[in-house]
Scaffold this motif. Structure first.
Motif, PDB file in Angstrom:
ATOM      1  N   ILE A 168       0.847  -1.419   0.011  1.00 60.37           N
ATOM      2  CA  ILE A 168      -0.159  -0.130   0.094  1.00 60.37           C
ATOM      3  C   ILE A 168       0.799   1.224  -0.043  1.00 60.37           C
ATOM      4  N   PHE A 169       0.730   2.112  -0.849  1.00 65.93           N
ATOM      5  CA  PHE A 169       1.122   3.349  -1.006  1.00 65.93           C
ATOM      6  C   PHE A 169      -0.100   4.479  -0.784  1.00 65.93           C
ATOM      7  N   LEU A 170       0.119   5.240   0.272  1.00 65.84           N
ATOM      8  CA  LEU A 170      -0.875   6.257   0.411  1.00 65.84           C
ATOM      9  C   LEU A 170      -0.162   8.018   0.503  1.00 65.84           C
ATOM     10  N   VAL A 171      -0.708   8.818   0.143  1.00 60.69           N
ATOM     11  CA  VAL A 171      -0.441  10.399   0.113  1.00 60.69           C
ATOM     12  C   VAL A 171      -1.574  11.153   0.778  1.00 60.69           C
ATOM     13  N   SER A 172      -1.296  12.280   1.404  1.00 60.08           N
ATOM     14  CA  SER A 172      -2.480  13.157   1.882  1.00 60.08           C
ATOM     15  C   SER A 172      -2.998  13.736   0.488  1.00 60.08           C
ATOM     16  N   SER A 173      -4.138  14.245   0.401  1.00 62.83           N
ATOM     17  CA  SER A 173      -4.695  14.734  -0.545  1.00 62.83           C
ATOM     18  C   SER A 173      -4.674  16.269  -0.378  1.00 62.83           C
ATOM     19  N   TYR A 174      -3.918  17.111  -1.090  1.00 68.04           N
ATOM     20  CA  TYR A 174      -3.796  18.334  -0.679  1.00 68.04           C
ATOM     21  C   TYR A 174      -4.902  19.195  -0.793  1.00 68.04           C
ATOM     22  N   GLY A 175      -5.494  19.914   0.443  1.00 69.30           N
ATOM     23  CA  GLY A 175      -6.600  20.674   0.786  1.00 69.30           C
ATOM     24  C   GLY A 175      -7.621  19.702   1.264  1.00 69.30           C
ATOM     25  N   GLU A 176      -7.404  18.493   1.441  1.00 67.74           N
ATOM     26  CA  GLU A 176      -8.491  17.720   1.923  1.00 67.74           C
ATOM     27  C   GLU A 176      -8.115  16.964   3.375  1.00 67.74           C
ATOM     28  N   SER A 177      -6.799  16.825   3.367  1.00 70.05           N
ATOM     29  CA  SER A 177      -6.170  16.045   4.652  1.00 70.05           C
ATOM     30  C   SER A 177      -6.674  14.887   4.796  1.00 70.05           C
ATOM     31  N   ASN A 178      -6.852  13.992   3.904  1.00 66.50           N
ATOM     32  CA  ASN A 178      -6.980  12.694   3.725  1.00 66.50           C
ATOM     33  C   ASN A 178      -6.169  11.898   2.872  1.00 66.50           C
ATOM     34  N   LEU A 179      -5.868  10.567   3.371  1.00 64.63           N
ATOM     35  CA  LEU A 179      -4.885   9.777   2.634  1.00 64.63           C
ATOM     36  C   LEU A 179      -5.757   9.188   1.613  1.00 64.63           C
ATOM     37  N   THR A 180      -4.994   9.268   0.400  1.00 66.78           N
ATOM     38  CA  THR A 180      -5.600   8.709  -0.912  1.00 66.78           C
ATOM     39  C   THR A 180      -4.430   7.553  -1.540  1.00 66.78           C
ATOM     40  N   ASP A 181      -4.881   6.896  -2.344  1.00 67.82           N
ATOM     41  CA  ASP A 181      -4.051   6.054  -3.210  1.00 67.82           C
ATOM     42  C   ASP A 181      -2.926   6.681  -3.765  1.00 67.82           C
ATOM     43  N   ALA A 182      -1.659   6.436  -3.494  1.00 69.53           N
ATOM     44  CA  ALA A 182      -0.651   7.267  -4.141  1.00 69.53           C
ATOM     45  C   ALA A 182      -0.580   6.958  -5.597  1.00 69.53           C
ATOM     46  N   GLN A 183      -1.058   5.542  -6.159  1.00 66.85           N
ATOM     47  CA  GLN A 183      -0.816   5.139  -7.276  1.00 66.85           C
ATOM     48  C   GLN A 183      -1.783   5.844  -8.354  1.00 66.85           C
ATOM     49  N   LYS A 184      -2.924   6.150  -7.797  1.00 68.52           N
ATOM     50  CA  LYS A 184      -3.711   7.030  -8.720  1.00 68.52           C
ATOM     51  C   LYS A 184      -3.717   8.635  -8.449  1.00 68.52           C
ATOM     52  N   ALA A 185      -3.163   9.083  -7.426  1.00 65.12           N
ATOM     53  CA  ALA A 185      -2.952  10.727  -7.286  1.00 65.12           C
ATOM     54  C   ALA A 185      -2.367  11.347  -8.520  1.00 65.12           C
ATOM     55  N   THR A 186      -2.411  12.327  -8.684  1.00 62.78           N
ATOM     56  CA  THR A 186      -1.756  13.471  -9.471  1.00 62.78           C
ATOM     57  C   THR A 186      -0.882  14.532  -8.402  1.00 62.78           C
ATOM     58  N   TYR A 187       0.366  14.369  -9.103  1.00 63.85           N
ATOM     59  CA  TYR A 187       1.366  15.148  -8.184  1.00 63.85           C
ATOM     60  C   TYR A 187       1.501  16.549  -8.845  1.00 63.85           C
ATOM     61  N   LEU A 188       1.602  17.626  -7.933  1.00 62.75           N
ATOM     62  CA  LEU A 188       1.921  18.900  -8.245  1.00 62.75           C
ATOM     63  C   LEU A 188       3.291  19.439  -7.679  1.00 62.75           C
ATOM     64  N   ILE A 189       4.391  20.017  -8.431  1.00 60.44           N
ATOM     65  CA  ILE A 189       5.569  20.600  -7.760  1.00 60.44           C
ATOM     66  C   ILE A 189       5.267  22.030  -8.355  1.00 60.44           C
ATOM     67  N   SER A 190       5.113  22.913  -7.275  1.00 57.21           N
ATOM     68  CA  SER A 190       4.997  24.369  -7.240  1.00 57.21           C
ATOM     69  C   SER A 190       5.668  25.143  -6.254  1.00 57.21           C
ATOM     70  N   LYS A 191       6.404  26.099  -6.594  1.00 51.94           N
ATOM     71  CA  LYS A 191       7.003  26.888  -5.741  1.00 51.94           C
ATOM     72  C   LYS A 191       6.144  27.694  -4.898  1.00 51.94           C
ATOM     73  N   GLU A 192       4.882  27.568  -5.006  1.00 54.74           N
ATOM     74  CA  GLU A 192       4.061  28.458  -4.456  1.00 54.74           C
ATOM     75  C   GLU A 192       3.290  27.677  -3.237  1.00 54.74           C
ATOM     76  N   ILE A 193       3.420  26.239  -3.157  1.00 52.15           N
ATOM     77  CA  ILE A 193       2.932  25.476  -2.133  1.00 52.15           C
ATOM     78  C   ILE A 193       4.169  24.804  -1.403  1.00 52.15           C
ATOM     79  N   LYS A 194       4.337  25.072  -0.216  1.00 58.87           N
ATOM     80  CA  LYS A 194       5.520  24.665   0.345  1.00 58.87           C
ATOM     81  C   LYS A 194       5.177  23.126   1.113  1.00 58.87           C
ATOM     82  N   SER A 195       6.300  22.536   0.996  1.00 59.72           N
ATOM     83  CA  SER A 195       6.158  21.018   1.739  1.00 59.72           C
ATOM     84  C   SER A 195       7.289  20.950   2.721  1.00 59.72           C
ATOM     85  N   PRO A 196       6.886  19.958   3.569  1.00 64.92           N
ATOM     86  CA  PRO A 196       7.800  20.143   4.740  1.00 64.92           C
ATOM     87  C   PRO A 196       9.371  20.051   4.600  1.00 64.92           C
ATOM     88  N   MET A 197       9.864  19.126   3.687  1.00 67.99           N
ATOM     89  CA  MET A 197      11.052  19.110   3.390  1.00 67.99           C
ATOM     90  C   MET A 197      11.679  19.800   2.012  1.00 67.99           C
TER      91      MET A 197
END
Length: 145
Positions: free
Chosen positions: A79-108
């Motif tokens: 199982i691979f899960l990621v938080s869905s941005y703006g929703e704070s719930n975990l979703t299937d990482a394999q079905k998610a869409t990813y965004l790299i944006s300098k306007e949205i900071k992530s912890p690391m």
């Protein structure tokens, strides 16, 4: 007779403890498996569960991807899960869409966020500058086979 009962009970406990399902992340209490920081950001957390039921929890999606890149144990995960941005719930990482944006900071600091659906990611992309990725594309970006 007692030893047979004990053995049966031990086997049942072992089977229950090795359940292959995610456990809730205890935000503010648990540490990231990769970087060891306390997991506090509900919008960027991630989790993997091995085929044997072992839990791996992360404070950022990039920590999970970096761990996969370094450990080369992707095939051992169920199982691979990621938080869905703006929703704070975990979703299937394999079905998610990813965004790299300098306007949205992530912890690391990788500016990496995940969205449960491509439509949600597209909507956010109209508001910020960035690049969208699929699960396979983000894995390739992190050097995961």
């Amino acid at each position: 007779m007692k030893s047979k009962n004990f053995l049966g009970l031990a086997i049942c406990c072992l089977m229950l403890s090795c359940s292959v399902k995610p456990e809730p992340i205890e935000f503010g209490k648990e540490s990231c498996h990769f970087c060891k920081m306390t997991i506090v950001d509900e919008q960027h957390a991630a989790q993997m569960v091995s085929k044997k039921g072992k839990q791996f929890k992360y404070d950022a999606i990039e920590c999970m991807l970096n761990d996969l890149s370094e450990s080369k144990n992707s095939d051992e995960m169920a199982i691979f899960l990621v938080s869905s941005y703006g929703e704070s719930n975990l979703t299937d990482a394999q079905k998610a869409t990813y965004l790299i944006s300098k306007e949205i900071k992530s912890p690391m600091g990788a500016f990496l966020s995940a969205f449960q659906s491509k439509e949600m990611a597209d909507k956010t992309l109209t508001e910020v500058d960035g690049q969208l990725y699929t699960w396979q594309e983000i894995r390739e970006k992190y050097g995961i086979e």
